[in-house]
Design a protein around this motif. Structure first.
Motif, PDB file in Angstrom:
ATOM      1  N   MET A 203       0.850  -1.201   0.000  1.00  0.00           N
ATOM      2  CA  MET A 203       0.000   0.000   0.000  1.00  0.00           C
ATOM      3  C   MET A 203       0.882   1.245   0.000  1.00  0.00           C
ATOM      4  O   MET A 203       1.906   1.300   0.658  1.00  0.00           O
ATOM      5  N   SER A 204       0.485   2.274  -0.735  1.00  0.00           N
ATOM      6  CA  SER A 204       1.264   3.503  -0.775  1.00  0.00           C
ATOM      7  C   SER A 204       0.918   4.363   0.432  1.00  0.00           C
ATOM      8  O   SER A 204      -0.244   4.537   0.782  1.00  0.00           O
ATOM      9  N   SER A 205       1.946   4.912   1.085  1.00  0.00           N
ATOM     10  CA  SER A 205       1.725   5.752   2.255  1.00  0.00           C
ATOM     11  C   SER A 205       1.455   7.179   1.826  1.00  0.00           C
ATOM     12  O   SER A 205       1.853   7.604   0.752  1.00  0.00           O
ATOM     13  N   THR A 206       0.777   7.941   2.678  1.00  0.00           N
ATOM     14  CA  THR A 206       0.429   9.322   2.352  1.00  0.00           C
ATOM     15  C   THR A 206       0.701  10.230   3.538  1.00  0.00           C
ATOM     16  O   THR A 206       0.729   9.794   4.693  1.00  0.00           O
ATOM     17  N   ILE A 207       0.937  11.493   3.225  1.00  0.00           N
ATOM     18  CA  ILE A 207       1.090  12.522   4.246  1.00  0.00           C
ATOM     19  C   ILE A 207       0.126  13.639   3.902  1.00  0.00           C
ATOM     20  O   ILE A 207       0.164  14.172   2.784  1.00  0.00           O
ATOM     21  N   LEU A 208      -0.734  13.999   4.805  1.00  0.00           N
ATOM     22  CA  LEU A 208      -1.699  15.065   4.552  1.00  0.00           C
ATOM     23  C   LEU A 208      -1.081  16.381   5.001  1.00  0.00           C
ATOM     24  O   LEU A 208      -1.026  16.690   6.188  1.00  0.00           O
ATOM     25  N   THR A 209      -0.545  17.148   4.036  1.00  0.00           N
ATOM     26  CA  THR A 209       0.108  18.409   4.376  1.00  0.00           C
ATOM     27  C   THR A 209      -0.891  19.534   4.585  1.00  0.00           C
ATOM     28  O   THR A 209      -0.679  20.407   5.393  1.00  0.00           O
ATOM     29  N   ARG A 210      -1.973  19.556   3.798  1.00  0.00           N
ATOM     30  CA  ARG A 210      -3.115  20.430   4.004  1.00  0.00           C
ATOM     31  C   ARG A 210      -4.319  19.670   3.480  1.00  0.00           C
ATOM     32  O   ARG A 210      -4.175  18.695   2.763  1.00  0.00           O
ATOM     33  N   PRO A 211      -5.521  20.065   3.850  1.00  0.00           N
ATOM     34  CA  PRO A 211      -6.704  19.310   3.444  1.00  0.00           C
ATOM     35  C   PRO A 211      -6.791  19.065   1.949  1.00  0.00           C
ATOM     36  O   PRO A 211      -7.302  18.047   1.522  1.00  0.00           O
TER      37      PRO A 211
ATOM     38  N   ARG B 257      -4.055  19.199  -0.191  1.00  0.00           N
ATOM     39  CA  ARG B 257      -2.728  18.958  -0.756  1.00  0.00           C
ATOM     40  C   ARG B 257      -2.204  17.594  -0.287  1.00  0.00           C
ATOM     41  O   ARG B 257      -1.280  17.501   0.513  1.00  0.00           O
ATOM     42  N   LEU B 258      -2.819  16.544  -0.799  1.00  0.00           N
ATOM     43  CA  LEU B 258      -2.405  15.188  -0.469  1.00  0.00           C
ATOM     44  C   LEU B 258      -1.045  14.916  -1.092  1.00  0.00           C
ATOM     45  O   LEU B 258      -0.827  15.203  -2.266  1.00  0.00           O
ATOM     46  N   THR B 259      -0.116  14.384  -0.315  1.00  0.00           N
ATOM     47  CA  THR B 259       1.236  14.115  -0.802  1.00  0.00           C
ATOM     48  C   THR B 259       1.551  12.636  -0.709  1.00  0.00           C
ATOM     49  O   THR B 259       1.496  12.055   0.370  1.00  0.00           O
ATOM     50  N   GLN B 260       1.866  12.029  -1.833  1.00  0.00           N
ATOM     51  CA  GLN B 260       2.250  10.621  -1.884  1.00  0.00           C
ATOM     52  C   GLN B 260       3.760  10.490  -1.694  1.00  0.00           C
ATOM     53  O   GLN B 260       4.526  11.341  -2.141  1.00  0.00           O
ATOM     54  N   THR B 261       4.172   9.408  -1.056  1.00  0.00           N
ATOM     55  CA  THR B 261       5.598   9.199  -0.838  1.00  0.00           C
ATOM     56  C   THR B 261       6.170   8.076  -1.684  1.00  0.00           C
ATOM     57  O   THR B 261       7.381   7.912  -1.748  1.00  0.00           O
ATOM     58  N   GLN B 262       5.328   7.305  -2.355  1.00  0.00           N
ATOM     59  CA  GLN B 262       5.826   6.217  -3.189  1.00  0.00           C
ATOM     60  C   GLN B 262       4.778   5.822  -4.214  1.00  0.00           C
ATOM     61  O   GLN B 262       3.668   6.350  -4.218  1.00  0.00           O
TER      62      GLN B 262
END
Length: 409
Positions: free
Chosen positions: A1-9, A11-16
């Protein structure tokens, strides 16, 4: 599964890259429409454009949404996902696969523009796109709060079905006498015309016609420099999402071989399946499979295709792994992959030629599936960014520490 970081509501940021399961799901859906794509392929070849029925069927599989950022409803897929999906489409229709690669590759380029512009471009979700990024074919001149664009961009694959397009050009600086910089203009459908200029013997269904813009005004954020779009800046940025960190030119070069790879597997299966029914003219062989020479050469062709696939998968996996981090791929490694990509194309052409020798003169009937695959493979593998001679020399540059013959690595 690809991990995610929610930087702003918003602005979803994928890491892989996405999971292999997500890729497998798209591939399964493509196989379900494979018959339709195969049936429509001769129409695409005849009319020199992908039928809208094929475009819409591919839409339902998710094939057009691979490179769109996750925040806009796309998969934010990397090189491996696009390679596998396009290879599968190419098995049924190489020209359709070419359009899938070019559209997603163009979206990958668009991802390098500002968030402000991407919010506009993807306001209604993922798009189909086209792009020309080889040689500057136009100019951008400052005009008030924007740019005045004039250009002509030939061989723009998927331009008939694109909603947005990117054209490479020279940016004329406001300062008199300054050297023009290379940049890219983002244009919306209706801001450019498509001129019918694509007359070839292979990849005819890609509709690689000419985009034309004349005295078009664009706002400032629609034009960016070569360095911003093709440079390594986002590849070093820990805050950048995965889709922005993909190295553009190597990703495009790797995946643009996928249609020919899929076509080669289709040609192999066709030649193998019919060999039990065809004899060898002017011999006593009742079936081609009775001939040891035929069986031997069929096996050799198969391994050439497998070898090409392994080289492309190696490059795609490396691209995705690097994009998951913040250290750009060294130039020598990029050059090695470029050689591998070119060599893969060389092997695909040799395999296609061998299959036509094995199948016989019937390969070149106008209605022959094998003949069409042969034409598409021989055309597609000769795209300027993936030709074997250039790739070999780039790799040799890296090996000998001599100046690279191209800055597009």
């Amino acid at each position: 599964m690809s991990s995610t970081i929610l930087t702003r509501p918003d602005r979803l940021t994928q890491t892989q890259a996405p999971s292999s399961a997500e890729t497998a799901a798209i591939v399964e859906r493509i196989h379900r429409i494979g018959g339709l794509l195969r049936d429509n392929a001769p129409l695409a070849d005849q009319h020199r454009v992908l039928p809208i029925e094929s475009v819409e069927a591919l839409e339902d599989t998710g094939a057009w949404r691979i490179s769109a950022l996750k925040r806009y409803g796309g998969y934010e897929g990397g090189a491996s996902m696009l390679l596998e999906v396009a290879r599968t489409v190419g098995y049924y229709d190489p020209a359709a696969a070419w359009c899938v690669v070019i559209s997603n590759g163009s979206v990958m380029l668009a991802n390098r523009y500002s968030d402000e512009l991407l919010d506009e471009v993807f306001a209604h979700g993922p798009i189909r796109a086209a792009s020309i990024f080889a040689q500057p074919q136009g100019t951008a001149t400052p005009d008030g709060d924007g740019w005045r664009i004039t250009g002509k961009w030939p061989f723009a694959s998927n331009s008939s079905h694109s909603e947005w397009a990117i054209g490479i050009l020279f940016i004329q600086d406001e300062q008199a006498g300054s050297t023009p910089r290379i940049g890219f203009a983002m244009m919306q459908r209706g801001e450019y015309e498509v001129h019918d200029t694509w007359f070839t013997i292979g990849m005819r269904g890609s509709g690689s016609n000419t985009m034309v813009a004349q005295d078009l005004w664009l706002p400032k954020n629609r034009v960016i420099t070569f360095e911003a779009l093709m440079g390594t800046g986002p590849e070093c940025d820990p805050q950048a999402t995965f889709g922005r960190r993909l190295t553009p030119h190597l990703t495009m070069s790797t995946t643009i071989q996928a249609p020919s790879l899929g076509a080669a597997y289709a040609a192999l299966d066709y030649t193998t399946d019919i060999a039990h029914k065809r004899g060898v003219t002017y011999t006593h062989y009742k079936k081609q499979t009775d001939s040891g020479a035929f069986v031997h050469n069929l096996g050799a062709a198969s391994i050439k295709i497998d070898g090409a696939r392994l080289l492309l998968e190696r490059a795609a996996a490396h691209i995705d792994a690097v994009a998951a981090g913040t250290t750009p791929m060294p130039l020598a490694e990029r050059a090695r992959h470029r050689a591998g990509i070119g060599h893969a194309g060389h092997e695909l052409v040799e395999a296609a030629n061998e299959l036509c020798w094995l199948h016989g003169t019937a390969s070149f009937a106008e209605s022959s599936l094998l003949g069409r695959m042969w034409r598409d493979i021989n055309t597609g593998t000769r795209h300027a960014s993936i030709t074997a001679p250039m790739g070999y020399e780039l790799h040799g540059n890296g090996m000998t520490d001599t100046p690279y013959i191209s800055n597009k690595l």
